[in-house]
Write a protein that holds these residues in place. Structure first.
Motif, PDB file in Angstrom:
ATOM      1  N   PHE A  33      88.881 -21.414  73.081  1.00 27.44           N
ATOM      2  CA  PHE A  33      88.924 -21.674  71.908  1.00 27.44           C
ATOM      3  C   PHE A  33      87.621 -22.214  71.386  1.00 27.44           C
ATOM      4  O   PHE A  33      86.767 -22.291  72.089  1.00 27.44           O
ATOM      5  N   THR A  34      87.422 -22.153  69.840  1.00 27.16           N
ATOM      6  CA  THR A  34      86.292 -22.824  69.397  1.00 27.16           C
ATOM      7  C   THR A  34      86.621 -23.833  68.436  1.00 27.16           C
ATOM      8  O   THR A  34      87.678 -23.845  67.714  1.00 27.16           O
ATOM      9  N   THR A  55      89.767 -22.731  66.579  1.00 30.49           N
ATOM     10  CA  THR A  55      90.288 -21.159  66.657  1.00 30.49           C
ATOM     11  C   THR A  55      90.802 -20.960  67.924  1.00 30.49           C
ATOM     12  O   THR A  55      90.109 -21.073  69.035  1.00 30.49           O
ATOM     13  N   LEU A  56      92.120 -20.517  68.088  1.00 27.08           N
ATOM     14  CA  LEU A  56      92.516 -20.168  69.579  1.00 27.08           C
ATOM     15  C   LEU A  56      92.727 -18.700  69.617  1.00 27.08           C
ATOM     16  O   LEU A  56      93.089 -18.016  68.965  1.00 27.08           O
ATOM     17  N   THR A 106      92.936 -25.411  60.876  1.00 22.68           N
ATOM     18  CA  THR A 106      92.002 -26.090  59.847  1.00 22.68           C
ATOM     19  C   THR A 106      92.528 -27.510  59.528  1.00 22.68           C
ATOM     20  O   THR A 106      93.706 -27.594  58.765  1.00 22.68           O
ATOM     21  N   ALA A 107      91.899 -28.565  59.859  1.00 17.18           N
ATOM     22  CA  ALA A 107      92.615 -29.770  59.641  1.00 17.18           C
ATOM     23  C   ALA A 107      91.750 -30.613  58.630  1.00 17.18           C
ATOM     24  O   ALA A 107      90.554 -30.665  58.798  1.00 17.18           O
ATOM     25  N   PHE A 108      92.285 -30.861  57.498  1.00 16.14           N
ATOM     26  CA  PHE A 108      91.778 -31.500  56.400  1.00 16.14           C
ATOM     27  C   PHE A 108      92.306 -33.028  56.274  1.00 16.14           C
ATOM     28  O   PHE A 108      92.916 -33.457  57.604  1.00 16.14           O
ATOM     29  N   ASP A 109      91.574 -34.117  55.664  1.00 14.16           N
ATOM     30  CA  ASP A 109      92.278 -35.419  55.654  1.00 14.16           C
ATOM     31  C   ASP A 109      93.737 -35.544  55.570  1.00 14.16           C
ATOM     32  O   ASP A 109      94.252 -36.687  56.060  1.00 14.16           O
TER      33      ASP A 109
END
Length: 79
Positions: A2-3, A14-15, A31-34
């Motif tokens: 993963f990155t 990314t897995l 993708t993690a947002f608030d």
């Protein structure tokens, strides 16, 4: 494998599926947002992808569910 990348407004994980697994699955991009998390998986046989969006609350419930036995639960909301 993963990155992890940190963008201006999100963290992107990314897995990457390793070739020793069969059948090979498409890479998963988180993708993690608030206020939300978007999970996207590329379909290796087509030019398409599947995508889901989880609210912060849903992500917290998923995190808790991974460590709990079978059953129905409700997380208490902070006051």
């Amino acid at each position: 494998m993963f990155t992890i990348e940190h963008d201006f407004d999100a963290t992107v994980i990314t897995l990457i599926d390793e070739p020793e697994t069969a059948p090979l699955q498409g890479d998963v991009v988180i993708t993690a947002f608030d206020d939300r998390v978007v999970v996207r998986q590329d379909e290796p046989d087509t030019d398409r992808y599947s995508e889901i969006t989880l609210s912060s609350r849903q992500l917290a419930e998923l995190r808790a569910a991974l460590n709990l036995p079978e059953g129905g639960y409700r997380l208490d909301r902070p006051k």
